[in-house]
Design an enzyme around this catalytic site. Structure first.
Site, PDB file in Angstrom:
ATOM      1  CB  CYS A  96     117.455  92.002  65.213  1.00  0.00           C
ATOM      2  SG  CYS A  96     116.924  92.493  66.857  1.00  0.00           S
ATOM      3  CG  HIS A 193     121.990  94.165  65.118  1.00  0.00           C
ATOM      4  ND1 HIS A 193     121.169  94.540  64.087  1.00  0.00           N
ATOM      5  CD2 HIS A 193     121.164  93.954  66.172  1.00  0.00           C
ATOM      6  CE1 HIS A 193     119.910  94.576  64.501  1.00  0.00           C
ATOM      7  NE2 HIS A 193     119.873  94.213  65.761  1.00  0.00           N
TER       8      HIS A 193
END
Ligand code: GLN
Length: 241
Positions: A96, A193
């Site tokens: 990310c 994630h």
């Protein structure tokens, strides 16, 4: 061929870049290696610290725009060394906010353009929408991948850059072109994630194998019983949020 199975993993900015269980990726790599008799030493590298001369794996997690602002200049200074290692086959996983800074730049929602290190031929601009939820990806290399995304930055890959996979559910790189993540040599960038690796053990084993091969060890890993990992993946992929 060396006989001692010892690898060194650099964990970049563990204090500032760690969202939604990102550190679990490091623990997963260590544990899956340990089950095969391989020791992974973790070297945390923060702002102002030097990268070790020699290491076998690189990891960086995600962070808010603010965290990215705090690390971007330092990462930029380390960029040349990191890029050279990745060109030479260093396996890396960046998640990310880390993924965004491994592209050419990330323009934050406040309009600030943070420099990236250009490992990935990609660029990210903040948007006024936020992509949140569990993502399911089909990857040619790794099969089905699942993870949790939460980002407003939208990433566009250059046509020459291979995505990690095709989005089956969720937003992925930008919610528009149907691809998620990026794969360049042995470096993987992704929005997932969760932690990502415990639910996607094929990716963890790819990183360990690539690190072993690069360090001159036997790179074929013994099979593990991944039934719990598969259950976790199934469960996460059935939950939209
Ligand atoms: N700040 C970035 C975004 O919202 C990255 C967020 C993250 O790492 N989860 O796009």
């Amino acid at each position: 061929m060396k006989s001692k199975h010892k690898l060194k993993l650099v964990h970049l900015y563990p204090d500032l870049m760690n969202l939604y269980g990102d550190r679990g990726n490091v623990l997963c790599l260590q544990q899956r290696a340990r089950w095969r008799g391989i020791d992974i030493e973790v070297v945390p590298v923060g702002v102002g610290m030097k990268l070790p001369e020699d290491y076998d794996l690189l990891f960086m997690g995600g962070g808010q725009d603010r965290g990215q602002e705090l690390v971007a200049d330092d990462l930029f200074q380390k960029g040349h060394q990191i890029k050279a290692s990745i060109e030479a086959g260093l396996p890396a996983l960046v998640i990310c906010g880390g993924y965004q800074l491994f592209g050419h730049y990330f323009k934050t929602s406040a309009g600030k353009k943070l420099p990236g290190i250009g490992v990935f031929n990609a660029a990210t601009d903040a948007s006024n929408r936020r992509l949140i939820g569990n993502v399911v990806v089909r990857s040619q290399r790794f099969g089905k991948l699942v993870g949790f995304e939460n980002h407003s930055g939208l990433t566009k890959l250059a046509a020459s850059l291979e995505p990690l996979g095709q989005v089956v559910q969720g937003g992925g790189n930008n919610g528009e072109d149907g691809v998620e993540g990026a794969l360049y040599k042995n470096a993987i960038g992704t929005y997932l994630h969760g932690s990502f690796l415990p639910k996607n053990p094929a990716v963890a084993d790819f990183l360990i194998s690539a690190a072993l091969a690069r360090a001159g060890y036997e790179a074929v890993l013994t099979e593990l019983d991944d039934s719990l990992e598969k259950k976790a993946s199934e469960l996460a992929s059935k939950r939209p949020q």
